[in-house]
Design a protein around this motif. Structure first.
Motif, PDB file in Angstrom:
ATOM      1  N   ARG A  21       1.097  -1.403  -0.018  1.00 43.64           N
ATOM      2  CA  ARG A  21       0.076   0.009  -0.346  1.00 43.64           C
ATOM      3  C   ARG A  21       0.769   1.428   0.006  1.00 43.64           C
ATOM      4  N   ALA A  24       2.171   1.168  -3.357  1.00 41.93           N
ATOM      5  CA  ALA A  24       1.522   2.222  -4.129  1.00 41.93           C
ATOM      6  C   ALA A  24       0.853   3.254  -3.982  1.00 41.93           C
ATOM      7  N   ALA A  31      -7.985   2.120   0.142  1.00 41.97           N
ATOM      8  CA  ALA A  31      -8.089   1.128  -0.614  1.00 41.97           C
ATOM      9  C   ALA A  31      -9.225  -0.151   0.383  1.00 41.97           C
ATOM     10  N   TYR A  64      -3.759  -2.782  -5.523  1.00 47.69           N
ATOM     11  CA  TYR A  64      -2.137  -1.639  -5.408  1.00 47.69           C
ATOM     12  C   TYR A  64      -0.766  -2.080  -6.625  1.00 47.69           C
TER      13      TYR A  64
END
Length: 288
Positions: A21, A24, A31, A64
């Motif tokens: 995460r 990304a 998310a 991601y």
């Protein structure tokens, strides 16, 4: 396996997902929206207090932009994290296991390292580290300069993540005196490593100790051990490194209590920090 227990598998999964995460550039809220869950659920999984279905994991990995190789590892780890029963120890047999150990080390608040014949990885100088990795080239993997450079870069980055963490970690290194006699690369490399240990020991959050070869009743004779303490956020973990093949984690008190006790014992048997420093200085003079 009791619901919500923070096992090694769940911790590895949560830390991997948090790393993906961050890579990304996504927030927990973004998310959560991507898979139709609330932010609290993302937090629960990242802190090993919950799990996702395979469908949710798949959708999250899409979000991601995780590649196929990493995706397969995450999905297999996710399946293991949902198992209700397993043995007392957990042996990580999935690809790139060193990355998940690195995540745990970066997340720990206190780490103890014991080695019987080598300087622990996080205490290695750049030249010593490269010499150790070069020694394995063409032995543990097909000879490849690209592989060597990748491993050097990864270990250097791990040192940065742990040694220079925003919140300093309590780090303890205990190594047998034999580790200071093993010439890896060259005598010049070994000398640089001893100097590096002296510099490392000057940090207020780092303890460097040497276990003399004359000491009696070493409970970790011939082996290595890493202890990981996460404070109140998660159960302690003990890790037994192996030179090749999968290594084993222990996260149940029936195992971690004696293993942490064994580490404290070698700390007690080793020279204190001042005496260890004096030994390192003597070793440095011998190598001139």
């Amino acid at each position: 396996m009791p619901a919500g227990r923070q096992t090694v598998e769940r911790r590895q999964l949560g830390l991997m997902l948090r790393r993906f995460r961050d890579r990304a550039g996504k927030t927990q809220q973004q998310a959560a929206r991507a898979i139709g869950r609330d932010t609290a659920r993302i937090s629960q999984v990242e802190t090993a207090k919950g799990s996702f279905s395979l469908e949710e994991l798949d959708a999250l990995l899409d979000f991601y932009c995780v590649d196929e190789a990493e995706r397969q590892t995450v999905l297999e780890l996710g399946a293991q994290a949902r198992k209700r029963q397993r043995g007392r120890g957990y042996t990580d047999q999935l690809p790139l296991a060193f990355e998940r150990l690195a995540d745990l080390q970066a997340d720990a608040k206190a780490i103890g390292f014991y080695e019987s014949s080598i300087v622990p990885g996080l205490a290695q100088s750049a030249d010593y580290m490269r010499a150790v990795i070069n020694a394995g080239d063409g032995v543990w993997w097909e000879s490849s300069q690209e592989e060597v450079e990748g491993r050097v870069a990864f270990r250097s980055e791990l040192q940065r993540r742990v040694l220079d963490a925003d919140e300093p970690k309590d780090l303890s290194f205990v190594m047998a005196e034999r580790a200071l006699d093993e010439v890896i690369g060259s005598f010049s490399v070994l000398r640089g490593q001893v100097l590096h240990l002296l510099q490392l020991g000057e940090r207020p959050n780092v303890a460097v100790q040497v276990l003399p070869r004359t000491v009696l009743n070493n409970p970790l004779l011939g082996g290595g051990l890493i202890t990981l303490d996460f404070g109140s956020s998660a159960p302690r973990i003990a890790f037994v490194p192996a030179p090749y093949g999968p290594s084993t984690y222990h996260d149940q008190e029936a195992d971690t209590v004696p293993m942490f006790h064994a580490y404290r014992r070698v700390q007690e048997l080793a020279l204190d920090q001042d005496a260890s420093r004096a030994m390192l200085i003597d070793k440095l003079k011998e190598l001139e």
